[in-house]
Design a protein around this motif. Structure first.
Motif, PDB file in Angstrom:
ATOM      1  N   LEU A 105      35.833  64.038   4.723  1.00  8.33           N
ATOM      2  CA  LEU A 105      35.805  62.602   4.982  1.00  8.33           C
ATOM      3  C   LEU A 105      36.730  62.340   6.165  1.00  8.33           C
ATOM      4  O   LEU A 105      37.913  62.669   6.119  1.00  8.33           O
ATOM      5  N   HIS A 118      37.959  59.587   7.688  1.00  2.00           N
ATOM      6  CA  HIS A 118      39.068  58.621   7.633  1.00  2.00           C
ATOM      7  C   HIS A 118      40.280  59.226   6.928  1.00  2.00           C
ATOM      8  O   HIS A 118      41.385  59.247   7.452  1.00  2.00           O
ATOM      9  N   SER A 119      40.052  59.722   5.729  1.00  3.12           N
ATOM     10  CA  SER A 119      41.177  60.229   4.944  1.00  3.12           C
ATOM     11  C   SER A 119      41.517  61.677   5.256  1.00  3.12           C
ATOM     12  O   SER A 119      42.655  62.102   5.085  1.00  3.12           O
ATOM     13  N   PRO A 139      29.384  58.743   0.788  1.00  4.43           N
ATOM     14  CA  PRO A 139      29.788  58.123   2.054  1.00  4.43           C
ATOM     15  C   PRO A 139      28.636  57.298   2.646  1.00  4.43           C
ATOM     16  O   PRO A 139      27.467  57.589   2.399  1.00  4.43           O
ATOM     17  N   PHE A 160      42.444  58.250   0.984  1.00  2.00           N
ATOM     18  CA  PHE A 160      41.197  58.445   0.241  1.00  2.00           C
ATOM     19  C   PHE A 160      40.818  57.191  -0.557  1.00  2.00           C
ATOM     20  O   PHE A 160      39.643  56.909  -0.757  1.00  2.00           O
ATOM     21  N   ASP A 186      38.613  55.257   1.582  1.00  2.00           N
ATOM     22  CA  ASP A 186      37.275  55.858   1.624  1.00  2.00           C
ATOM     23  C   ASP A 186      36.470  55.465   0.391  1.00  2.00           C
ATOM     24  O   ASP A 186      35.296  55.104   0.489  1.00  2.00           O
ATOM     25  N   ARG A 187      37.121  55.561  -0.763  1.00  2.00           N
ATOM     26  CA  ARG A 187      36.424  55.241  -2.020  1.00  2.00           C
ATOM     27  C   ARG A 187      35.951  53.791  -2.010  1.00  2.00           C
ATOM     28  O   ARG A 187      34.833  53.499  -2.425  1.00  2.00           O
ATOM     29  N   GLY A 236      32.835  53.488   0.084  1.00  2.00           N
ATOM     30  CA  GLY A 236      31.699  54.328  -0.297  1.00  2.00           C
ATOM     31  C   GLY A 236      30.659  53.603  -1.130  1.00  2.00           C
ATOM     32  O   GLY A 236      30.870  52.490  -1.603  1.00  2.00           O
TER      33      GLY A 236
END
Length: 172
Positions: free
Chosen positions: A19, A21-22, A53, A155, A158-159, A162
């Protein structure tokens, strides 16, 4: 890459998803480098992350792309089914433009050098893969960016961005 299973050295293939971003990594080791392993790696990565994603960037690998007629790609049937099932955007790097893929290839090489040296040993491919992922998850708690945030902290962002996992599992 080489692993040792029950005292026997074997060649394997490592599927890596990162991923951007993270910087959170997912990796699993397979006995074969084929389309089934490629698709199964996606399913496992999405389940490990707990989401899908919005967009994933790919090289023009044959497990995903049947034919390139720029600017379009004709996708393989099974890969198109995976993309449709998980409802994400599959983007492709321009042929001959290695920098389009960001840090993915470099990160795969880094994982091999940092996590798979010396040659990993275990009773099965699954056992070696689980140990590898446990080390990557532990690293996510320690690795920090320039602002001092860990991979695990980023993260969370990101979550939130998503997509939910589909109610049924895709069969690779």
């Amino acid at each position: 890459m080489v692993v040792e299973i029950a005292g026997e050295r074997r060649k394997g293939f490592m599927f890596v998803m990162r991923l951007m971003h993270s910087g959170k990594d997912f990796a699993v080791i397979y006995e074969r480098q084929d389309q089934v392993s490629f698709l199964d790696g996606h399913v496992r990565a999405f389940e490990h992350f707990g989401f899908v994603p919005q967009r994933i960037v790919y090289d023009n690998l044959s497990a995903a792309v049947r034919k390139i007629v720029l600017p379009r790609r004709e996708l393989t049937d099974r890969f198109q089914a995976l993309v449709n099932h998980h409802a994400y955007e599959a983007c492709f790097a321009r042929p001959g433009e290695g920098h389009d893929k960001g840090g993915v290839e470099g990160r795969g090489r880094g994982i091999r050098l940092q996590q798979l040296t010396p040659i990993p040993t275990g009773a099965s491919w699954e056992e070696i893969s689980q140990a590898l992922q446990a080390r990557l998850d532990a690293d996510a708690e320690r690795r920090r960016d320039a602002q001092g945030r860990t991979v695990a902290e980023r993260f969370v962002d990101d979550r939130a961005a998503g997509k939910a996992l589909p109610p049924t599992r895709f069969e690779a």
